[in-house]
Write a protein that holds these residues in place. Structure first.
Motif, PDB file in Angstrom:
ATOM      1  N   LEU A   1       0.824  -1.208   0.000  1.00  0.00           N
ATOM      2  CA  LEU A   1       0.000   0.000   0.000  1.00  0.00           C
ATOM      3  C   LEU A   1       0.863   1.266   0.000  1.00  0.00           C
ATOM      4  CD1 LEU A   1      -2.700  -1.116   2.597  1.00  0.00           C
ATOM      5  CD2 LEU A   1      -2.997  -0.904   0.125  1.00  0.00           C
ATOM      6  N   TRP A   2       2.016   1.199   0.606  1.00  0.00           N
ATOM      7  CA  TRP A   2       2.882   2.369   0.734  1.00  0.00           C
ATOM      8  C   TRP A   2       3.749   2.596  -0.502  1.00  0.00           C
ATOM      9  CZ3 TRP A   2       8.151   2.273   3.525  1.00  0.00           C
ATOM     10  CH2 TRP A   2       8.696   3.574   3.541  1.00  0.00           C
ATOM     11  N   ARG A   3       4.281   1.504  -1.072  1.00  0.00           N
ATOM     12  CA  ARG A   3       5.319   1.637  -2.082  1.00  0.00           C
ATOM     13  C   ARG A   3       4.865   1.359  -3.512  1.00  0.00           C
ATOM     14  NH1 ARG A   3       9.618   4.345  -1.116  1.00  0.00           N
ATOM     15  NH2 ARG A   3      10.804   3.036  -2.577  1.00  0.00           N
ATOM     16  N   GLU A   4       3.776   0.645  -3.692  1.00  0.00           N
ATOM     17  CA  GLU A   4       3.391   0.251  -5.049  1.00  0.00           C
ATOM     18  C   GLU A   4       2.333   1.184  -5.614  1.00  0.00           C
ATOM     19  OE1 GLU A   4       4.332  -4.540  -4.496  1.00  0.00           O
ATOM     20  OE2 GLU A   4       2.285  -3.865  -4.892  1.00  0.00           O
ATOM     21  N   PRO A   5       2.466   1.584  -6.874  1.00  0.00           N
ATOM     22  CA  PRO A   5       1.472   2.491  -7.470  1.00  0.00           C
ATOM     23  C   PRO A   5       0.107   1.842  -7.655  1.00  0.00           C
ATOM     24  CG  PRO A   5       3.061   1.761  -9.115  1.00  0.00           C
ATOM     25  CD  PRO A   5       3.579   1.291  -7.798  1.00  0.00           C
ATOM     26  N   ALA A   6       0.091   0.517  -7.858  1.00  0.00           N
ATOM     27  CA  ALA A   6      -1.183  -0.189  -8.034  1.00  0.00           C
ATOM     28  C   ALA A   6      -1.172  -1.450  -7.162  1.00  0.00           C
ATOM     29  CB  ALA A   6      -1.395  -0.556  -9.497  1.00  0.00           C
ATOM     30  N   PRO A   7      -1.309  -1.264  -5.839  1.00  0.00           N
ATOM     31  CA  PRO A   7      -1.225  -2.430  -4.951  1.00  0.00           C
ATOM     32  C   PRO A   7      -2.353  -3.422  -5.177  1.00  0.00           C
ATOM     33  CG  PRO A   7      -2.001  -0.494  -3.756  1.00  0.00           C
ATOM     34  CD  PRO A   7      -1.571  -0.020  -5.109  1.00  0.00           C
ATOM     35  N   PHE A   8      -2.022  -4.685  -5.025  1.00  0.00           N
ATOM     36  CA  PHE A   8      -2.961  -5.801  -5.122  1.00  0.00           C
ATOM     37  C   PHE A   8      -3.633  -5.865  -6.499  1.00  0.00           C
ATOM     38  CE2 PHE A   8      -2.499  -4.845  -0.630  1.00  0.00           C
ATOM     39  CZ  PHE A   8      -2.146  -6.096  -0.139  1.00  0.00           C
ATOM     40  N   GLN A   9      -2.897  -5.430  -7.517  1.00  0.00           N
ATOM     41  CA  GLN A   9      -3.348  -5.585  -8.891  1.00  0.00           C
ATOM     42  C   GLN A   9      -2.548  -6.709  -9.550  1.00  0.00           C
ATOM     43  OE1 GLN A   9      -5.964  -3.732 -10.258  1.00  0.00           O
ATOM     44  NE2 GLN A   9      -6.135  -3.028  -8.133  1.00  0.00           N
ATOM     45  N   GLY A  10      -3.130  -7.342 -10.567  1.00  0.00           N
ATOM     46  CA  GLY A  10      -2.439  -8.384 -11.321  1.00  0.00           C
ATOM     47  C   GLY A  10      -2.578  -9.769 -10.745  1.00  0.00           C
ATOM     48  N   MET A  11      -3.403  -9.929  -9.709  1.00  0.00           N
ATOM     49  CA  MET A  11      -3.541 -11.256  -9.113  1.00  0.00           C
ATOM     50  C   MET A  11      -4.223 -12.235 -10.056  1.00  0.00           C
ATOM     51  SD  MET A  11      -4.326 -10.548  -5.071  1.00  0.00           S
ATOM     52  CE  MET A  11      -5.673  -9.387  -5.347  1.00  0.00           C
ATOM     53  N   GLY A  12      -5.129 -11.730 -10.877  1.00  0.00           N
ATOM     54  CA  GLY A  12      -5.818 -12.608 -11.815  1.00  0.00           C
ATOM     55  C   GLY A  12      -4.886 -13.236 -12.826  1.00  0.00           C
ATOM     56  N   GLU A  13      -3.831 -12.494 -13.227  1.00  0.00           N
ATOM     57  CA  GLU A  13      -2.874 -13.019 -14.196  1.00  0.00           C
ATOM     58  C   GLU A  13      -1.805 -13.879 -13.540  1.00  0.00           C
ATOM     59  OE1 GLU A  13      -3.535  -9.776 -13.837  1.00  0.00           O
ATOM     60  OE2 GLU A  13      -4.891  -9.471 -15.551  1.00  0.00           O
ATOM     61  N   SER A  14      -1.799 -13.953 -12.222  1.00  0.00           N
ATOM     62  CA  SER A  14      -0.747 -14.691 -11.510  1.00  0.00           C
ATOM     63  C   SER A  14      -1.329 -15.775 -10.617  1.00  0.00           C
ATOM     64  CB  SER A  14       0.084 -13.720 -10.659  1.00  0.00           C
ATOM     65  OG  SER A  14       0.631 -12.701 -11.446  1.00  0.00           O
ATOM     66  N   VAL A  15      -2.436 -16.371 -11.033  1.00  0.00           N
ATOM     67  CA  VAL A  15      -3.111 -17.363 -10.192  1.00  0.00           C
ATOM     68  C   VAL A  15      -2.196 -18.546  -9.890  1.00  0.00           C
ATOM     69  CG1 VAL A  15      -4.998 -19.018 -10.095  1.00  0.00           C
ATOM     70  CG2 VAL A  15      -5.412 -16.710 -10.937  1.00  0.00           C
ATOM     71  N   TRP A  16      -1.584 -19.120 -10.926  1.00  0.00           N
ATOM     72  CA  TRP A  16      -0.761 -20.317 -10.707  1.00  0.00           C
ATOM     73  C   TRP A  16       0.498 -20.019  -9.909  1.00  0.00           C
ATOM     74  CZ3 TRP A  16      -3.380 -24.463 -10.890  1.00  0.00           C
ATOM     75  CH2 TRP A  16      -4.407 -24.626 -11.811  1.00  0.00           C
ATOM     76  N   PRO A  17       1.233 -18.955 -10.220  1.00  0.00           N
ATOM     77  CA  PRO A  17       2.375 -18.627  -9.352  1.00  0.00           C
ATOM     78  C   PRO A  17       1.961 -18.379  -7.900  1.00  0.00           C
ATOM     79  CG  PRO A  17       2.592 -17.466 -11.424  1.00  0.00           C
ATOM     80  CD  PRO A  17       1.241 -18.098 -11.426  1.00  0.00           C
ATOM     81  N   LEU A  18       0.812 -17.732  -7.701  1.00  0.00           N
ATOM     82  CA  LEU A  18       0.347 -17.479  -6.342  1.00  0.00           C
ATOM     83  C   LEU A  18      -0.039 -18.770  -5.632  1.00  0.00           C
ATOM     84  CD1 LEU A  18      -1.805 -14.235  -6.742  1.00  0.00           C
ATOM     85  CD2 LEU A  18       0.245 -14.509  -5.325  1.00  0.00           C
ATOM     86  N   LEU A  19      -0.694 -19.670  -6.346  1.00  0.00           N
ATOM     87  CA  LEU A  19      -1.095 -20.933  -5.736  1.00  0.00           C
ATOM     88  C   LEU A  19       0.127 -21.739  -5.313  1.00  0.00           C
ATOM     89  CD1 LEU A  19      -4.100 -22.075  -7.981  1.00  0.00           C
ATOM     90  CD2 LEU A  19      -4.177 -21.330  -5.588  1.00  0.00           C
ATOM     91  N   TYR A  20       1.119 -21.803  -6.200  1.00  0.00           N
ATOM     92  CA  TYR A  20       2.320 -22.546  -5.830  1.00  0.00           C
ATOM     93  C   TYR A  20       3.077 -21.812  -4.721  1.00  0.00           C
ATOM     94  CZ  TYR A  20       6.493 -25.379  -6.020  1.00  0.00           C
ATOM     95  OH  TYR A  20       7.514 -26.227  -5.672  1.00  0.00           O
ATOM     96  N   GLY A  21       3.281 -20.494  -4.908  1.00  0.00           N
ATOM     97  CA  GLY A  21       4.032 -19.736  -3.921  1.00  0.00           C
ATOM     98  C   GLY A  21       3.356 -19.703  -2.563  1.00  0.00           C
ATOM     99  N   GLY A  22       2.008 -19.668  -2.551  1.00  0.00           N
ATOM    100  CA  GLY A  22       1.285 -19.567  -1.291  1.00  0.00           C
ATOM    101  C   GLY A  22       1.054 -20.895  -0.602  1.00  0.00           C
ATOM    102  N   LEU A  23       0.528 -21.865  -1.340  1.00  0.00           N
ATOM    103  CA  LEU A  23       0.140 -23.131  -0.713  1.00  0.00           C
ATOM    104  C   LEU A  23       1.310 -24.102  -0.585  1.00  0.00           C
ATOM    105  CD1 LEU A  23      -3.328 -23.696  -2.439  1.00  0.00           C
ATOM    106  CD2 LEU A  23      -2.798 -22.480  -0.314  1.00  0.00           C
ATOM    107  N   ILE A  24       2.180 -24.138  -1.603  1.00  0.00           N
ATOM    108  CA  ILE A  24       3.269 -25.112  -1.593  1.00  0.00           C
ATOM    109  C   ILE A  24       4.521 -24.535  -0.925  1.00  0.00           C
ATOM    110  CG2 ILE A  24       4.682 -26.652  -2.997  1.00  0.00           C
ATOM    111  CD1 ILE A  24       1.683 -27.253  -3.055  1.00  0.00           C
ATOM    112  N   SER A  25       5.028 -23.407  -1.469  1.00  0.00           N
ATOM    113  CA  SER A  25       6.272 -22.844  -0.946  1.00  0.00           C
ATOM    114  C   SER A  25       6.112 -22.360   0.491  1.00  0.00           C
ATOM    115  CB  SER A  25       6.741 -21.686  -1.837  1.00  0.00           C
ATOM    116  OG  SER A  25       7.878 -21.065  -1.302  1.00  0.00           O
TER     117      SER A  25
END
Length: 314
Positions: free
Chosen positions: A205-229
Motif C-alpha cells: 500500500l505504501w510503495r506500489e502504485p497499483a497495490p494488489f493488482q495483477g492477481m488474476g494473471e498470476s493465479v498459478w504462481p500465487l497458488l504454488y508460492g502460497g500453498l506449496i512454498s
C-alpha cells in the motif's frame, strides 16, 4: 525415537522443503513479471497462513483439544513469531524485488549464501562450529561460485538485494531455533506467515502504485508460492528445526539453489553450463559433509540406555 532418528527425519523434511523452494523460484519469477513484489509476498503468505489455520482447526477437532487450551497455544506464539515475521518480510521481499533483474537460477544461488551467514551469526549465540561444518561451508560456497559467477566477479543491483535477502534468511533461521522450538509448530508457522503477510501488505500500500493488482494473471504462481512454498515448505522448516541444528539445517536448505537451477532449466529454458553442474555437485557434497558433525553431536548428547540391574541371588 532416538535423537539420531529425529535428526534423520528432520533432514528429510528439510530436503523436501528445499525441493519445493527451489521450484518456487520459477513461480516467483513469473509472479514478479505480473504484479508488485510486496503484493505477491503479502498474498502468498496470507494464503499459507490461512491453509495452516484450516489444518490447525482440523487437528484440534480430531484431538478434541479444549477451547481454552487452543486459545492459550495461539497466544503463546504471537509475540515470539513477530521478530521472525519481520526477518521473513525483509528476506522474501528483497528476494522478490531482486528477481525482477536476475534469473531464477542466479536468485537461488545468491540467496543460498545464508549457509555462510548462519554459522557466522551463530557465533554470537555462542554456537561452536564443528570442523566438518567449516569444510562443508567451503565446499558449498565454492559450488555457489561455480554456478553463479560465469565471468568477472561483478554484482548487479539485483544480486546485492539477494545478498541482503540471504542475511535476513540467516537471521530467520537462527530466530526459529532460538524462539520457536518449544512452541506448537503449526501455530508458530502460521503466526510468522500472518505477520509477514501484514507487513508486506503495508509495504504494498505504501510503495506500489497499483497495490494488489495483477492477481488474476498470476493465479498459478500465487497458488504454488502460497500453498506449496509457504504453506508446506516453510512449515516443514519450522517442524524440522525442532530437531536440527541451524548450520547443518541451513546447508540442507541451501540445496534449494540446486533445485532452483533445475527448475529454471526445465521450466524457463534457462541454461546452466558444465561448471554450474559441478558447483551443484559440490553443494550436495557440502550438505552431506555437514551431517558428519551433526550426527556426531547427536551421538555425544544422546544418553546411553541405563544398564539393567543384575539379578539378585537367592
Amino acid at each position: 525415537m532416538t535423537g539420531l532418528s529425529r535428526t534423520a527425519r528432520a533432514n528429510a523434511l528439510l530436503v523436501f522443503a528445499a525441493v519445493l523452494w527451489g521450484l518456487a523460484f520459477t513461480a516467483q519469477r513469473l509472479g514478479a513479471e505480473r504484479m508488485g513484489a510486496y503484493t505477491f509476498s503479502s498474498v502468498r503468505f496470507a494464503m499459507g497462513a490461512v491453509l495452516l489455520v484450516i489444518i490447525i482447526q482440523i487437528v484440534d477437532g480430531v484431538r478434541h483439544t479444549p477451547s481454552a487450551q487452543r486459545r492459550a497455544a495461539t497466544r503463546a506464539v504471537l509475540v515470539p513469531a513477530l521478530p521472525i515475521g519481520v526477518a521473513l518480510t525483509v528476506a522474501v521481499n528483497l528476494q522478490q524485488v531482486g528477481l525482477v533483474t536476475v534469473t531464477a537460477s542466479d536468485a537461488g544461488f545468491v540467496t543460498g549464501l545464508y549457509l555462510v551467514f548462519v554459522p557466522l551469526l551463530g557465533l554470537f549465540w555462542g554456537r561452536r562450529v564443528h570442523w566438518s561444518m567449516a569444510i562443508a561451508v567451503v565446499l558449498a560456497v565454492t559450488g555457489l561460485y561455480l554456478i553463479a559467477v560465469t565471468g568477472t566477479l561483478t554484482l548487479k543491483p539485483g544480486d546485492l538485494l539477494l545478498l541482503g535477502c540471504a542475511l535476513a534468511f540467516a537471521v530467520q533461521i537462527l530466530l526459529i531455533d532460538h524462539l520457536g522450538t518449544h512452541l506448537d509448530p503449526l501455530r508458530f508457522a502460521s503466526a510468522q506467515f500472518g505477520w509477514c503477510a501484514v507487513f508486506s501488505g503495508v509495504l504494498a500500500l505504501w510503495r506500489e502504485p497499483a497495490p494488489f493488482q495483477g492477481m488474476g494473471e498470476s493465479v498459478w504462481p500465487l497458488l504454488y508460492g502460497g500453498l506449496i512454498s509457504v504453506g508446506i515448505a516453510y512449515t516443514l522448516q519450522v517442524v524440522a528445526q525442532r530437531d536440527a541444528q541451524p548450520t547443518p539445517a541451513a546447508l540442507i536448505m541451501a540445496l534449494e539453489a540446486v533445485f532452483g537451477a533445475v527448475g529454471g532449466v526445465l521450466l524457463l529454458h534457462e541454461s546452466l553450463p558444465l561448471r554450474g553442474w559441478v558447483g551443484a555437485a559440490l553443494m550436495l557434497i557440502g550438505s552431506l559433509t555437514a551431517q558428519i558433525g551433526s550426527i556426531k553431536n547427536e551421538m555425544r548428547t544422546t544418553p546411553a540406555p541405563a544398564a539393567s540391574p543384575a539379578p539378585s541371588l537367592p
